[in-house]
Design a protein around this motif. Structure first.
Motif, PDB file in Angstrom:
ATOM      1  N   LEU A 207      43.690  91.496  26.669  1.00 15.92           N
ATOM      2  CA  LEU A 207      42.356  91.867  27.128  1.00 15.92           C
ATOM      3  C   LEU A 207      41.376  91.926  25.961  1.00 15.92           C
ATOM      4  CD1 LEU A 207      43.268  94.776  29.564  1.00 15.92           C
ATOM      5  CD2 LEU A 207      42.247  92.592  30.224  1.00 15.92           C
ATOM      6  N   ASP A 208      40.119  91.664  26.256  1.00 17.34           N
ATOM      7  CA  ASP A 208      39.042  92.029  25.351  1.00 17.34           C
ATOM      8  C   ASP A 208      37.998  92.774  26.173  1.00 17.34           C
ATOM      9  OD1 ASP A 208      37.424  90.109  26.668  1.00 17.34           O
ATOM     10  OD2 ASP A 208      37.903  88.571  25.183  1.00 17.34           O
ATOM     11  N   GLU A 209      36.943  93.260  25.502  1.00 15.35           N
ATOM     12  CA  GLU A 209      35.958  94.075  26.210  1.00 15.35           C
ATOM     13  C   GLU A 209      35.327  93.318  27.362  1.00 15.35           C
ATOM     14  OE1 GLU A 209      31.453  95.823  25.479  1.00 15.35           O
ATOM     15  OE2 GLU A 209      32.701  95.266  23.753  1.00 15.35           O
ATOM     16  N   ASP A 210      34.908  92.086  27.121  1.00 14.16           N
ATOM     17  CA  ASP A 210      34.222  91.328  28.170  1.00 14.16           C
ATOM     18  C   ASP A 210      35.141  91.067  29.357  1.00 14.16           C
ATOM     19  OD1 ASP A 210      31.926  91.258  26.644  1.00 14.16           O
ATOM     20  OD2 ASP A 210      32.345  89.286  25.779  1.00 14.16           O
ATOM     21  N   LEU A 211      36.397  90.682  29.075  1.00 12.80           N
ATOM     22  CA  LEU A 211      37.315  90.405  30.171  1.00 12.80           C
ATOM     23  C   LEU A 211      37.628  91.671  30.954  1.00 12.80           C
ATOM     24  CD1 LEU A 211      39.046  88.432  31.732  1.00 12.80           C
ATOM     25  CD2 LEU A 211      40.895  88.831  30.090  1.00 12.80           C
ATOM     26  N   ALA A 212      37.790  92.808  30.261  1.00 11.60           N
ATOM     27  CA  ALA A 212      38.070  94.060  30.961  1.00 11.60           C
ATOM     28  C   ALA A 212      36.949  94.398  31.936  1.00 11.60           C
ATOM     29  CB  ALA A 212      38.260  95.195  29.951  1.00 11.60           C
ATOM     30  N   VAL A 213      35.714  94.196  31.522  1.00 11.26           N
ATOM     31  CA  VAL A 213      34.575  94.463  32.409  1.00 11.26           C
ATOM     32  C   VAL A 213      34.565  93.463  33.568  1.00 11.26           C
ATOM     33  CG1 VAL A 213      32.053  94.486  32.560  1.00 11.26           C
ATOM     34  CG2 VAL A 213      33.207  95.553  30.606  1.00 11.26           C
ATOM     35  N   GLU A 214      34.845  92.180  33.274  1.00 13.38           N
ATOM     36  CA  GLU A 214      34.923  91.174  34.341  1.00 13.38           C
ATOM     37  C   GLU A 214      36.005  91.532  35.356  1.00 13.38           C
ATOM     38  OE1 GLU A 214      34.680  86.891  33.566  1.00 13.38           O
ATOM     39  OE2 GLU A 214      34.451  87.416  31.451  1.00 13.38           O
ATOM     40  N   VAL A 215      37.138  92.009  34.868  1.00 13.56           N
ATOM     41  CA  VAL A 215      38.233  92.391  35.759  1.00 13.56           C
ATOM     42  C   VAL A 215      37.786  93.504  36.704  1.00 13.56           C
ATOM     43  CG1 VAL A 215      40.478  93.562  35.803  1.00 13.56           C
ATOM     44  CG2 VAL A 215      40.121  91.599  34.288  1.00 13.56           C
ATOM     45  N   LEU A 216      37.113  94.513  36.177  1.00 10.03           N
ATOM     46  CA  LEU A 216      36.663  95.616  37.018  1.00 10.03           C
ATOM     47  C   LEU A 216      35.617  95.173  38.020  1.00 10.03           C
ATOM     48  CD1 LEU A 216      36.528  98.432  34.331  1.00 10.03           C
ATOM     49  CD2 LEU A 216      37.912  98.459  36.413  1.00 10.03           C
ATOM     50  N   ASP A 217      34.709  94.313  37.593  1.00 13.09           N
ATOM     51  CA  ASP A 217      33.666  93.850  38.514  1.00 13.09           C
ATOM     52  C   ASP A 217      34.264  92.998  39.632  1.00 13.09           C
ATOM     53  OD1 ASP A 217      31.851  95.192  36.969  1.00 13.09           O
ATOM     54  OD2 ASP A 217      31.017  93.406  35.994  1.00 13.09           O
ATOM     55  N   ALA A 218      35.199  92.114  39.285  1.00 10.49           N
ATOM     56  CA  ALA A 218      35.844  91.292  40.310  1.00 10.49           C
ATOM     57  C   ALA A 218      36.694  92.143  41.244  1.00 10.49           C
ATOM     58  CB  ALA A 218      36.698  90.214  39.649  1.00 10.49           C
ATOM     59  N   ALA A 219      37.309  93.198  40.694  1.00 13.33           N
ATOM     60  CA  ALA A 219      38.158  94.066  41.510  1.00 13.33           C
ATOM     61  C   ALA A 219      37.376  94.749  42.628  1.00 13.33           C
ATOM     62  CB  ALA A 219      38.837  95.112  40.629  1.00 13.33           C
ATOM     63  N   GLU A 220      36.076  94.944  42.433  1.00 12.66           N
ATOM     64  CA  GLU A 220      35.249  95.506  43.504  1.00 12.66           C
ATOM     65  C   GLU A 220      35.282  94.626  44.742  1.00 12.66           C
ATOM     66  OE1 GLU A 220      33.698  98.277  43.792  1.00 12.66           O
ATOM     67  OE2 GLU A 220      33.719  99.102  41.759  1.00 12.66           O
ATOM     68  N   ARG A 221      35.535  93.323  44.535  1.00 14.49           N
ATOM     69  CA  ARG A 221      35.631  92.367  45.651  1.00 14.49           C
ATOM     70  C   ARG A 221      37.079  92.091  46.031  1.00 14.49           C
ATOM     71  NH1 ARG A 221      32.356  90.040  41.757  1.00 14.49           N
ATOM     72  NH2 ARG A 221      33.930  88.434  41.268  1.00 14.49           N
ATOM     73  N   GLY A 222      38.023  92.821  45.414  1.00  7.76           N
ATOM     74  CA  GLY A 222      39.433  92.568  45.668  1.00  7.76           C
ATOM     75  C   GLY A 222      39.921  91.298  45.027  1.00  7.76           C
ATOM     76  N   GLU A 223      39.306  90.919  43.888  1.00  9.89           N
ATOM     77  CA  GLU A 223      39.625  89.662  43.236  1.00  9.89           C
ATOM     78  C   GLU A 223      39.935  89.852  41.761  1.00  9.89           C
ATOM     79  OE1 GLU A 223      36.646  86.818  45.929  1.00  9.89           O
ATOM     80  OE2 GLU A 223      36.207  87.184  43.802  1.00  9.89           O
ATOM     81  N   LEU A 224      40.508  88.796  41.173  1.00  6.40           N
ATOM     82  CA  LEU A 224      40.567  88.628  39.730  1.00  6.40           C
ATOM     83  C   LEU A 224      39.433  87.706  39.313  1.00  6.40           C
ATOM     84  CD1 LEU A 224      44.330  88.027  38.809  1.00  6.40           C
ATOM     85  CD2 LEU A 224      42.914  89.974  38.130  1.00  6.40           C
ATOM     86  N   PRO A 225      38.894  87.871  38.109  1.00  4.80           N
ATOM     87  CA  PRO A 225      37.931  86.881  37.631  1.00  4.80           C
ATOM     88  C   PRO A 225      38.656  85.600  37.242  1.00  4.80           C
ATOM     89  CG  PRO A 225      38.382  88.465  35.902  1.00  4.80           C
ATOM     90  CD  PRO A 225      39.112  88.948  37.132  1.00  4.80           C
ATOM     91  N   ALA A 226      37.957  84.481  37.332  1.00  5.23           N
ATOM     92  CA  ALA A 226      38.578  83.204  36.975  1.00  5.23           C
ATOM     93  C   ALA A 226      39.093  83.215  35.548  1.00  5.23           C
ATOM     94  CB  ALA A 226      37.569  82.068  37.173  1.00  5.23           C
ATOM     95  N   ALA A 227      38.423  83.953  34.664  1.00  5.82           N
ATOM     96  CA  ALA A 227      38.833  83.995  33.263  1.00  5.82           C
ATOM     97  C   ALA A 227      40.190  84.636  33.060  1.00  5.82           C
ATOM     98  CB  ALA A 227      37.780  84.739  32.434  1.00  5.82           C
ATOM     99  N   ALA A 228      40.670  85.419  34.048  1.00  2.83           N
ATOM    100  CA  ALA A 228      41.965  86.099  33.916  1.00  2.83           C
ATOM    101  C   ALA A 228      43.125  85.262  34.432  1.00  2.83           C
ATOM    102  CB  ALA A 228      41.937  87.436  34.652  1.00  2.83           C
TER     103      ALA A 228
END
Length: 323
Positions: A207-228
């Motif tokens: 993880l890095d800071e940006d990916l961790a934030v992307e993960v949390l934001d995508a999780a609001e939709r029940g998803e993973l971000p494409a970057a993960a």
């Protein structure tokens, strides 16, 4: 194999996670197995065995750890990112309980006056994912409003987790307050910074800071971000066996499937090859695939800082055939 992104944390050049990064070691199929997760707030220092080597009553910690393990779950200690003074507020100690990981994940939370209140958890029902029985047994619990990301920072297990995990947890917590916690050992410090996304038990590497934030934001939709997606970050879902984790991660990347519960995967040993498994992956849209996966031995690398190199292994996932 996916190229290593830069800037996901700092550590000494000879640290185990740096060596695994340099080897481009794939992460899928390495998530700790757990049918449910119990994460209990305990500020202050943690020892190597955090449940019994912290300011938590060791008898309570040992009992909860044993009950989780006996029923196929995992206990983690958590603390708020930043300073680790052992301050106890009037609000009590936060706890998260995640279950239903197979197909209908749910997350409960509470601020408990006494950690021993968790002893009332109905462990078989928790393992079975029965949220109603869990809520009846521990009425202090209520459904959580947001997913949470737990980032391993347990330095007494491995220094990589502290040096690489703590800065990521702190920065992500500042960006998404209240949704990021430091946690005790999750397994896989060679992939530090590592994280567990609740309620899904989705386990992440590097993880890095940006990916961790992307993960949390995508999780609001029940998803993973494409970057993960892909072998650099996706370790797999904890409810699956390792070969099924690897196959599901590979097919998720191939399909570009972001929905965290769109796929369900099972694995059976290949009767003709002791190093292989036959996996069946079902999509909720009705599609189904058969996939063969093999366990391969790899380079010698240290699995922890300061340890001698050992033979590593990874999963080779074959083509997916529609059935």
């Amino acid at each position: 194999m996916t190229e290593a992104p830069s800037g996901h944390g700092h550590s000494a050049p000879g640290a185990c996670s740096v060596l695994w990064d340099q080897a481009h070691a794939p992460a899928p199929g390495t998530a700790a197995q757990a049918r449910f997760w119990v994460a209990l707030e305990q500020p202050g220092p943690w020892g190597r065995e955090a449940a019994t080597q912290s300011h938590l009553d060791p008898d309570v910690g040992a009992g909860l750890d044993r009950l989780c393990a006996e029923h196929g779950g995992r206990l983690l200690l958590i603390r708020r990112p930043g300073t680790h003074a052992d301050r106890r507020g009037s609000e009590g100690q936060r706890v998260y309980v995640a279950g239903g990981l197979t197909d209908r994940p749910w997350l409960l939370e509470a601020d408990l006056d006494l950690p021993s209140q968790l002893g009332r958890l109905p462990w078989p029902a928790l393992a079975a994912g029965d949220i109603d029985i869990v809520l009846d047994a521990v009425p202090e619990l209520e459904e959580a409003s947001d997913p949470v990301l737990l980032v391993c920072t347990n330095s007494r297990r491995d220094v990589c987790c502290a040096l690489r995990g703590r800065p990521v947890a702190l920065a992500a917590a500042q960006a998404r307050p209240g949704r990021v916690w430091e946690c005790s050992h999750t397994g896989g410090h060679r992939f530090a910074p590592t994280g567990v996304l609740l309620p899904w038990g989705q386990t992440l590497a590097r993880l890095d800071e940006d990916l961790a934030v992307e993960v949390l934001d995508a999780a609001e939709r029940g998803e993973l971000p494409a970057a993960a997606l892909g072998p650099w970050h996706d370790r797999g879902r904890s409810v699956l066996e390792p070969p099924a984790q690897a196959v599901e991660a590979a097919l998720r990347e191939q399909l570009g499937e972001l929905d965290l519960i769109a796929l369900s995967t099972s694995a059976e040993p290949d009767p003709e090859d002791s190093t292989a498994w036959r996996c069946t992956v079902s999509h909720r849209d009705g599609r189904c695939w058969s996939v063969r996966v093999e366990r391969l031995m790899g380079d010698h690398l240290p699995e922890s800082c300061g340890k001698a190199p050992v033979a590593t292994w990874s999963w080779r996932v074959g083509p997916a055939s529609l059935v």
